[in-house]
Design a protein around this motif. Structure first.
Motif, short mmCIF file in Angstrom:
data_model
loop_
_atom_site.label_atom_id
_atom_site.label_comp_id
_atom_site.label_asym_id
_atom_site.label_seq_id
_atom_site.Cartn_x
_atom_site.Cartn_y
_atom_site.Cartn_z
N THR A 154 1.04 -0.79 0.00
CA THR A 154 0.36 -0.36 0.04
C THR A 154 0.60 1.06 0.32
N SER A 155 0.96 1.90 -1.38
CA SER A 155 1.39 2.88 -1.80
C SER A 155 1.08 4.22 -0.72
N CYS A 156 2.51 4.66 -0.46
CA CYS A 156 1.55 6.68 0.08
C CYS A 156 1.87 7.17 -1.08
N CYS A 157 1.79 6.67 -2.15
CA CYS A 157 1.41 7.26 -3.54
C CYS A 157 0.38 7.41 -4.12
N GLU A 158 -0.38 6.58 -3.64
CA GLU A 158 -1.40 6.54 -3.61
C GLU A 158 -3.03 6.06 -2.99
N GLY A 159 -3.70 7.44 -3.02
CA GLY A 159 -4.80 7.46 -2.51
C GLY A 159 -4.28 9.38 -1.84
N TRP A 160 -3.26 9.28 -1.39
CA TRP A 160 -3.36 10.54 -0.56
C TRP A 160 -3.19 11.95 -1.16
N ARG A 161 -3.76 13.19 -0.67
CA ARG A 161 -3.70 14.42 -1.18
C ARG A 161 -2.24 15.10 -0.73
N VAL A 162 -1.71 14.82 -1.41
CA VAL A 162 -0.33 15.67 -1.76
C VAL A 162 -0.39 17.42 -1.26
N SER A 163 -0.24 18.04 -0.71
CA SER A 163 -0.60 19.78 -0.66
C SER A 163 0.85 20.03 -0.56
N ILE A 164 1.26 20.71 -1.34
CA ILE A 164 2.50 21.49 -0.90
C ILE A 164 2.05 23.32 -1.07
N SER A 165 3.61 23.84 -0.71
CA SER A 165 3.27 25.16 -0.35
C SER A 165 3.50 26.35 -1.29
N GLU A 166 3.52 27.51 -1.18
CA GLU A 166 3.20 28.20 -2.17
C GLU A 166 4.92 28.36 -2.82
N ASN A 167 6.00 28.04 -1.59
CA ASN A 167 7.40 28.69 -2.96
C ASN A 167 7.64 26.84 -3.20
N GLU A 168 6.81 25.97 -2.33
CA GLU A 168 7.22 24.41 -3.72
C GLU A 168 6.44 24.56 -5.33
N TYR A 169 5.78 25.16 -4.81
CA TYR A 169 4.94 25.24 -6.46
C TYR A 169 5.68 25.91 -6.84
#
Length: 364
Positions: A29-44
């Motif tokens: 069960t990968s953490c790359c599946e099903g999760w919503r990955v939010s990022i900051s403005e700087n990272e975007y």
């Protein structure tokens, strides 16, 4: 995330924090599946302007979605494909962004998870049990250790921890570790004056209606535990007496279950900064008892049901993997929702959290 600066801090460090190594493409069960990955403005804007191969550039640009109500700390997210997987997730199970540009190119949440550094004047460093590799390591360890040391760290989660609070966290973990008996007896020792003299009930019958009610409530809300809750309801809703024989068979098939469970809940106590996870230590204790009963109940139900399927053989490796999957699934819901507080509300709604109710939960 990332707003605090690096500094020397008084830290509690779980040994699984430094020892963690990702399973990469081998996760069930990968953490790359099903999760919503939010990022900051700087990272975007870093990802938008990053130099990378053309094919990856096209893939990355199609993955980034700015929130309608964007904020500096929560500005955008990495989108999913039609199967619910991160668009950076390769067919080999590895991250295409990391393969092409290195780990430094990853968003902070992807680079850190499941590791977590939470603190204020002091800090705790541990790993989330929602990661199956962390759960497997906790279950396999002879004794999960936590060190107290000064370390140069940058907290990724702001918590108002002090050195005095670390003293209390250590004292509760030491009391849990030193208690004689099984998991019920260990947790009972943390009850304090509110539950003086508490011992687990002689059997778990009084807890089963409560646990089936929790399955009804949380199984509808969380895909991480939905199948497990459905399994428990199907197995025990009509005949709750099956649980006692299932639990006995589970313990016989898993002679190290108590040791593994103790390691899992020591890791959980550190991750949640027990007893500072709630407004009062009484609430923190009742919630911890409910956490244990819920995880144990689902684990026993799902492994027992699987073992009874026609033409299905579960050897030790298959049973161990199933146990880890259920526990990690439970903590994906627990660590990333309001379970710890909501379970108290449900207990109060359904008859209270008196000593008899808690004793029944500890007998599970």
């Amino acid at each position: 995330m990332g707003a605090q600066s690096s500094r020397l801090m008084d830290c509690l460090v779980a040994d699984i924090y430094d020892a963690f190594a990702c399973k990469c493409g081998d996760c069930r069960t990968s953490c790359c599946e099903g999760w919503r990955v939010s990022i900051s403005e700087n990272e975007y804007f870093r990802l938008v302007g990053m130099d990378c191969p053309a094919a990856l550039r096209e893939r990355l640009d199609g993955s980034l979605h700015v929130y309608e109500n964007a904020e500096p700390a929560r500005y955008a997210e990495l989108g999913k494909d039609w199967k619910g997987r991160c668009r950076m997730h390769g067919t080999d199970g590895l991250c295409e962004l990391q393969k092409a540009c290195g780990a430094a190119a990853l968003p902070e949440i992807c680079r850190m998870y499941p590791r977590s550094v939470a603190g204020g004047d002091a800090a705790r460093l541990t790993c989330a049990l929602s990661c199956e590799r962390v759960t497997e390591a906790a279950l396999a360890a002879d004794d999960l250790r936590v060190r107290r040391e000064d370390r140069e760290v940058t907290p990724d989660v702001a918590l108002p921890l002090t050195s005095g609070m670390l003293d209390v966290i250590v004292s509760r973990m030491d009391a849990f570790r030193a208690a004689k008996g099984g998991m019920g007896e260990r947790i009972a020792r943390l009850g304090g004056s509110s539950f003086e003299g508490l011992e687990p009930a002689r059997d778990a019958r009084g807890a089963l209606p409560v646990l089936l009610g929790l399955c009804d409530a949380f199984g509808r809300l969380s895909p991480s535990v939905r199948d497990y809750c459905d399994c428990a309801r199907a197995r025990y809703a009509e005949d709750a007496s099956l649980y006692e024989s299932d639990a006995a068979a589970f313990d016989a098939a898993h002679p190290d279950a108590e040791r593994g469970a103790a390691n899992v809940f020591l890791a959980h106590m550190l991750d949640s900064c027990y007893p500072f996870s709630h407004a009062s230590e009484r609430d923190a204790f009742v919630s911890l008892a409910a956490h244990y009963a819920f995880v144990r109940f689902l684990t026993v139900a799902c492994v027992s049901a699987r073992m009874l399927l026609p033409l299905t053989y579960m050897g030790a490796p298959e049973r161990e993997a199933k146990v880890a999957d259920v526990i990690a699934g439970c903590f994906r819901m627990i660590e990333h929702s309001g379970f710890g507080h909501n379970v108290l509300l449900l207990l109060r709604r359904d008859g209270g959290e008196d000593i008899e109710r808690v004793a029944a939960l500890l007998a599970v």
